[in-house]
Design an enzyme around this catalytic site. Structure first.
Site, mmCIF file in Angstrom:
data_model
loop_
_atom_site.group_PDB
_atom_site.id
_atom_site.type_symbol
_atom_site.label_atom_id
_atom_site.label_comp_id
_atom_site.label_asym_id
_atom_site.label_seq_id
_atom_site.Cartn_x
_atom_site.Cartn_y
_atom_site.Cartn_z
ATOM 1 N N TRP A 178 -30.375 -42.120 119.302
ATOM 2 C CA TRP A 178 -28.898 -43.034 118.616
ATOM 3 C C TRP A 178 -27.665 -41.581 118.761
ATOM 4 O O TRP A 178 -26.589 -42.728 119.308
ATOM 5 C CB TRP A 178 -29.315 -43.384 117.446
ATOM 6 C CG TRP A 178 -30.000 -44.315 117.864
ATOM 7 C CD1 TRP A 178 -31.063 -44.749 116.773
ATOM 8 C CD2 TRP A 178 -30.619 -45.680 117.993
ATOM 9 N NE1 TRP A 178 -31.994 -45.625 117.587
ATOM 10 C CE2 TRP A 178 -31.320 -46.657 118.009
ATOM 11 C CE3 TRP A 178 -29.522 -46.103 119.201
ATOM 12 C CZ2 TRP A 178 -31.574 -47.662 119.505
ATOM 13 C CZ3 TRP A 178 -29.537 -47.544 119.794
ATOM 14 C CH2 TRP A 178 -30.879 -48.193 119.502
ATOM 15 N N ASP A 203 -23.771 -43.551 111.297
ATOM 16 C CA ASP A 203 -24.028 -44.800 111.975
ATOM 17 C C ASP A 203 -25.616 -44.845 110.918
ATOM 18 O O ASP A 203 -25.869 -43.805 111.368
ATOM 19 C CB ASP A 203 -24.576 -44.403 113.044
ATOM 20 C CG ASP A 203 -25.486 -45.423 113.444
ATOM 21 O OD1 ASP A 203 -25.722 -46.500 113.460
ATOM 22 O OD2 ASP A 203 -26.094 -45.643 114.528
ATOM 23 N N LYS A 217 -32.751 -53.257 110.713
ATOM 24 C CA LYS A 217 -33.363 -52.617 110.356
ATOM 25 C C LYS A 217 -33.756 -52.952 108.711
ATOM 26 O O LYS A 217 -35.062 -52.819 108.728
ATOM 27 C CB LYS A 217 -33.380 -51.233 110.062
ATOM 28 C CG LYS A 217 -32.039 -51.153 111.980
ATOM 29 C CD LYS A 217 -33.105 -51.314 112.901
ATOM 30 C CE LYS A 217 -33.300 -50.586 114.317
ATOM 31 N NZ LYS A 217 -32.010 -50.168 114.812
HETATM 32 C C1 LIG Z 1 -31.217 -49.481 115.890
HETATM 33 C C2 LIG Z 1 -30.118 -48.881 116.360
HETATM 34 C C3 LIG Z 1 -28.611 -49.069 117.063
HETATM 35 C C4 LIG Z 1 -29.136 -50.233 117.587
HETATM 36 O O1 LIG Z 1 -28.902 -51.023 116.986
HETATM 37 P P1 LIG Z 1 -28.471 -52.457 117.931
HETATM 38 O O2 LIG Z 1 -28.017 -52.974 116.498
HETATM 39 O O3 LIG Z 1 -29.546 -52.706 119.011
HETATM 40 O O4 LIG Z 1 -26.903 -52.476 119.154
HETATM 41 C C5 LIG Z 1 -28.124 -47.719 116.942
HETATM 42 N N1 LIG Z 1 -27.905 -46.588 115.994
HETATM 43 C C6 LIG Z 1 -29.718 -46.917 114.716
HETATM 44 C C7 LIG Z 1 -29.418 -45.469 114.591
HETATM 45 C C8 LIG Z 1 -30.837 -47.388 115.795
HETATM 46 O O5 LIG Z 1 -31.544 -47.789 114.291
#
Ligand SMILES: *Cc1c(COP(=O)(O)O)cnc(C)c1O
Length: 360
Positions: A102, A172, A196
């Site tokens: 990521w 993030d 998530k």
């Molecule tokens: C799943 C995830 C993403 C991407 O998320 P989307 O909603 O599919 O754009 C980005 N960063 C992390 C840490 C993630 O777990």
């Protein structure tokens, strides 16, 4: 009706009481005669739903007054672009910490807007740890420092907060937001996709300090402009209304549970069930440095990879689903988000033990 234990990394398990409440309210939300999906986002019913969700999130995370909470769309991936578009504020470069898949994607997207200085990386050991701050090479001219506080694929979590002085810190937190208390005041910006640990796909939460907004790149689309969205209560256009509603129910569920301190204790207990088992067997192993293991995403491997497929097949038959590791890294991964009950972690370990006995 049988519900399985769903270890998917995202979209992921949701609390059963939330799903039950949503089912009950499906046809007629609080006597309105309509489902939330059918409501105008400008009507007083939906506005009350969105306002309650924001209030509850602020309370859960103790978000200070000088932070905006935005309910946006486009996933964390769109934030990879929105962050530089909004936070560069005339600067030409930003610092990024590269700890996995990521981070790499965030870096690649940011490179479209600025020079990225990779201040630290764990690529040398296959993204299996969180690089210590002492080794970070921060650039004092950077507009901000970005890191992925929990790497969903690698299962690496920062259990400490970076100190970037006066340079704004951006995280993030997609895969561990609300898993434990975080000191929001230490961050300039936090973003997370909902699917998530907060709700359904389609909603992205952005928490941003208000003095940082209002100076976006001229080409920034208005729906990506934090100031414009904050000024419109995240309703510059139609928001992901149903996803906001479900996330709001998840926030209420967390409050009933006792908040994030309580949630953290439960999450620690769940993670310990898995890691303690992984540490006392030779049959399986965790590829992640002990001190940096994620409480939410637990990658593990069988020493004999030839058994991977049969392991997954038998787990599946037992109602233990979505244990296959991300396609980029292989192996197994159990995501044990807030809504995964302790019983799920225990059932997985019980199966792993039996599998070891019959195949070891
Ligand atoms: C799943 C995830 C993403 C991407 O998320 P989307 O909603 O599919 O754009 C980005 N960063 C992390 C840490 C993630 O777990």
């Amino acid at each position: 009706m049988t519900r399985v234990f769903n270890f998917a990394a995202g979209p992921a398990v949701l609390p059963e009481p939330v799903l039950e409440q949503a089912a009950q309210e499906m046809l007629d939300w609080h006597g309105s005669g309509t489902s939330v999906m059918e409501m105008s986002h400008r009507g007083k019913e939906f506005i009350s739903i969105a306002a309650a969700a924001e209030t509850d999130l602020r309370e859960l995370m103790a978000i200070p007054q000088n932070y905006k909470v935005l309910f946006l769309q486009g996933g964390a991936t769109l934030q990879f672009a929105a962050v530089p578009m909004n936070l560069l504020r005339g600067a030409k470069c930003a610092d990024y910490v590269n700890t996995g898949e990521w981070s790499k994607k965030a870096i690649k997207e940011a490179q479209r807007y600025c020079t990225v200085n990779v201040a630290a990386s764990s690529e040398d050991r296959n993204f299996s740890y969180a690089p210590e701050q002492a080794g970070w090479k921060l650039n004092p001219d950077a507009a901000y420092v970005h890191y992925t506080s929990n790497e969903t694929i690698g299962g690496v979590e920062f259990h400490w907060m970076p100190d970037t002085g006066s340079v704004p810190l951006v995280a993030d937190m997609s895969s561990h937001i609300l898993s434990r208390p975080m000191d929001v005041s230490k961050y300039a910006l936090i973003y997370a996709g909902a699917q998530k640990n907060m709700g359904p796909a389609g909603l992205t939460v952005v928490i941003v300090r208000d003095d940082l907004i209002g100076n976006s790149l001229p080409a920034t689309p208005s729906v990506l402009d934090y100031k414009a969205q904050a000024g419109a209560d995240s309703m510059l256009n139609t928001p992901a209304t149903y996803a906001v509603y479900i996330a709001g129910l998840v926030f209420q569920w967390l409050k009933r549970l006792g908040g994030l301190q309580q949630m953290e204790q439960i999450n620690r207990a769940k993670a310990a069930v898995l890691y303690d088992f992984l540490d006392q067997t030779e049959f399986y192993y965790s590829p992640v440095a002990r001190g940096d293991r994620s409480l939410m995403n637990v990658p593990f491997r069988l020493r004999n990879e030839a058994l991977d497929e049969v392991f997954l097949k038998q787990a599946q038959a037992r109602g233990l689903r979505e244990l296959k590791g991300h396609r980029s890294v292989g192996g197994m991964r159990a995501s044990i988000y807030n809504a995964m009950p302790l019983a799920g972690a225990k059932a997985l370990v019980e199966f792993m033990r039996e599998f070891q006995v019959s195949h070891g």
